[in-house]
Motif scaffolding. Structure first.
Motif, PDB file in Angstrom:
ATOM      1  N   SER A 196     -36.575  10.670 -20.389  1.00 48.88           N
ATOM      2  CA  SER A 196     -36.612   9.234 -20.676  1.00 48.88           C
ATOM      3  C   SER A 196     -37.671   8.471 -19.885  1.00 48.88           C
ATOM      4  O   SER A 196     -38.055   7.372 -20.269  1.00 48.88           O
ATOM      5  CB  SER A 196     -35.238   8.615 -20.381  1.00 48.88           C
ATOM      6  N   GLY A 197     -38.127   9.027 -18.760  1.00 47.46           N
ATOM      7  CA  GLY A 197     -39.067   8.311 -17.905  1.00 47.46           C
ATOM      8  C   GLY A 197     -38.407   7.267 -17.031  1.00 47.46           C
ATOM      9  O   GLY A 197     -39.097   6.447 -16.415  1.00 47.46           O
ATOM     10  N   LEU A 198     -37.075   7.284 -16.924  1.00 45.49           N
ATOM     11  CA  LEU A 198     -36.356   6.313 -16.104  1.00 45.49           C
ATOM     12  C   LEU A 198     -36.269   6.804 -14.662  1.00 45.49           C
ATOM     13  O   LEU A 198     -36.059   7.990 -14.401  1.00 45.49           O
ATOM     14  CB  LEU A 198     -34.954   6.075 -16.661  1.00 45.49           C
ATOM     15  N   VAL A 199     -36.408   5.884 -13.718  1.00 46.95           N
ATOM     16  CA  VAL A 199     -36.484   6.228 -12.291  1.00 46.95           C
ATOM     17  C   VAL A 199     -35.094   6.515 -11.740  1.00 46.95           C
ATOM     18  O   VAL A 199     -34.160   5.743 -11.944  1.00 46.95           O
ATOM     19  CB  VAL A 199     -37.126   5.081 -11.500  1.00 46.95           C
ATOM     20  N   HIS A 200     -34.965   7.635 -11.008  1.00 46.80           N
ATOM     21  CA  HIS A 200     -33.690   7.921 -10.347  1.00 46.80           C
ATOM     22  C   HIS A 200     -33.803   7.944  -8.819  1.00 46.80           C
ATOM     23  O   HIS A 200     -32.799   7.818  -8.129  1.00 46.80           O
ATOM     24  CB  HIS A 200     -33.072   9.235 -10.850  1.00 46.80           C
TER      25      HIS A 200
END
Length: 323
Positions: free
Chosen positions: A187-191
């Motif tokens: 997704s390219g979402l930052v964790h």
């Protein structure tokens, strides 16, 4: 006596859907307000003496608007008086006797920093996204970007921020810090977010950006040797070939052509990590640190990347993502 127009009496006849209004309307719907407020309320002042404190929900909305529109504490105070949309979003009634001033806004930010609540806000937002099937966490992409800091010494101490450092990139020197992030490869979402001085080598932070459940990691050439480090966890690292070595490939030979195609595939996966950087720098206007010290600026970066996740995932969330 001049008659009042309807625009000053609450009966506006012309209401243009500006981009700012659309943005705030979308954020109103996608931010998990109840979960975030519940994290902060146990640490909020009780207000048993003196003036009653503003609601945590109101202060959180103001804090988020600071990040979205790049406003300092004094600028945010003025904006609440000047921009009706901001008051409306913060749930402030224009008829009340007082608005939060810059000191109140600053104290709320210090509250978040003191209890490291920005990390908890990121975790809560990501839990919401994961529950909707928007974060798979099977793979991670890691990267870092330079964030400039004021290099001037024309201040009361005559010094630059001692926690910021300079580094040479290409033929240009940069002074400031680095934002290291780990993002979901799908997704390219930052964790994960780590803030360091600018002179810290990317590969030293690589393993700290992993959440521990991924099986594969993608990274650029700055992470060469990550799989051989002491802290290596056994995940498979796909690190880009050094640019000079790739240019030397014979792309007309079968082996050279195959290696070049492999590098193209790795580059397409690494591109996901650039999207959060674009959001905080171009969408939110964050191009230079606002505070002094690494901890304060890292806390702001964590909040910015948490909000960038909501911005990037807003359309599937509004459309009703699976789950």
């Amino acid at each position: 006596m001049k008659q009042k127009s309807f625009a000053t009496t609450g009966f506006e006849l012309i209401t243009k859907r500006t981009r700012k209004r659309e943005f705030l309307d979308e954020m109103e719907l996608v931010v998990p307000w109840a979960d975030l407020v519940a994290l902060i309320e146990p640490h909020a002042p009780s207000g048993k003496t003196g003036r009653p404190p503003f609601a945590v929900a109101t202060m959180l909305r103001i804090h988020f608007m600071q990040q979205w529109f790049g406003l300092s504490d004094p600028a945010m105070e003025e904006a609440l008086h000047d921009v009706p949309q901001y008051c409306e979003f913060a749930k402030l009634d224009a008829g009340i006797t007082r608005f939060p001033d810059e000191s109140t806004i600053l104290r709320f930010r210090h509250l978040l920093e003191e209890h490291q609540l920005s990390l908890q806000l990121l975790a809560a937002i990501n839990a919401t996204l994961a529950s909707r099937g928007l974060m798979l966490k099977a793979g991670t992409v890691v990267d870092a970007t330079l964030i400039a800091a004021p290099s001037s010494t024309k201040n009361s101490t005559g010094q630059r921020d001692p926690e910021m450092h300079q580094v040479k990139k290409g033929n240009q020197w940069h002074f400031g810090m680095k934002a290291h992030i780990g993002v979901d490869a799908d997704s390219g979402l930052v964790h994960t977010v780590i803030g360091t001085p600018a002179n810290v080598n990317d590969v030293t932070q690589g393993h700290g950006l992993l959440h521990g459940k991924e099986t594969v990691v993608f990274a650029d050439a700055g992470y060469q040797g990550a799989s051989q480090r002491e802290e290596a966890t056994g995940v498979h690292w796909h690190v880009a070939m050094r640019p000079g070595k790739r240019r030397a490939l014979d792309k007309h030979s079968p082996w050279g052509s195959l290696l070049d195609k492999a590098e193209q595939i790795k580059a397409s996966m690494r591109a996901k990590v650039e999207h959060p950087f674009r959001v905080i720098k171009c969408q939110f206007g964050f191009t230079k640190v606002r505070y002094k010290g690494l901890a304060k600026n890292t806390a702001q970066l964590v909040t910015l990347f948490a909000l960038s996740n909501l911005w990037m995932a807003r359309r599937p969330m509004l459309a009703g993502a699976p789950g």
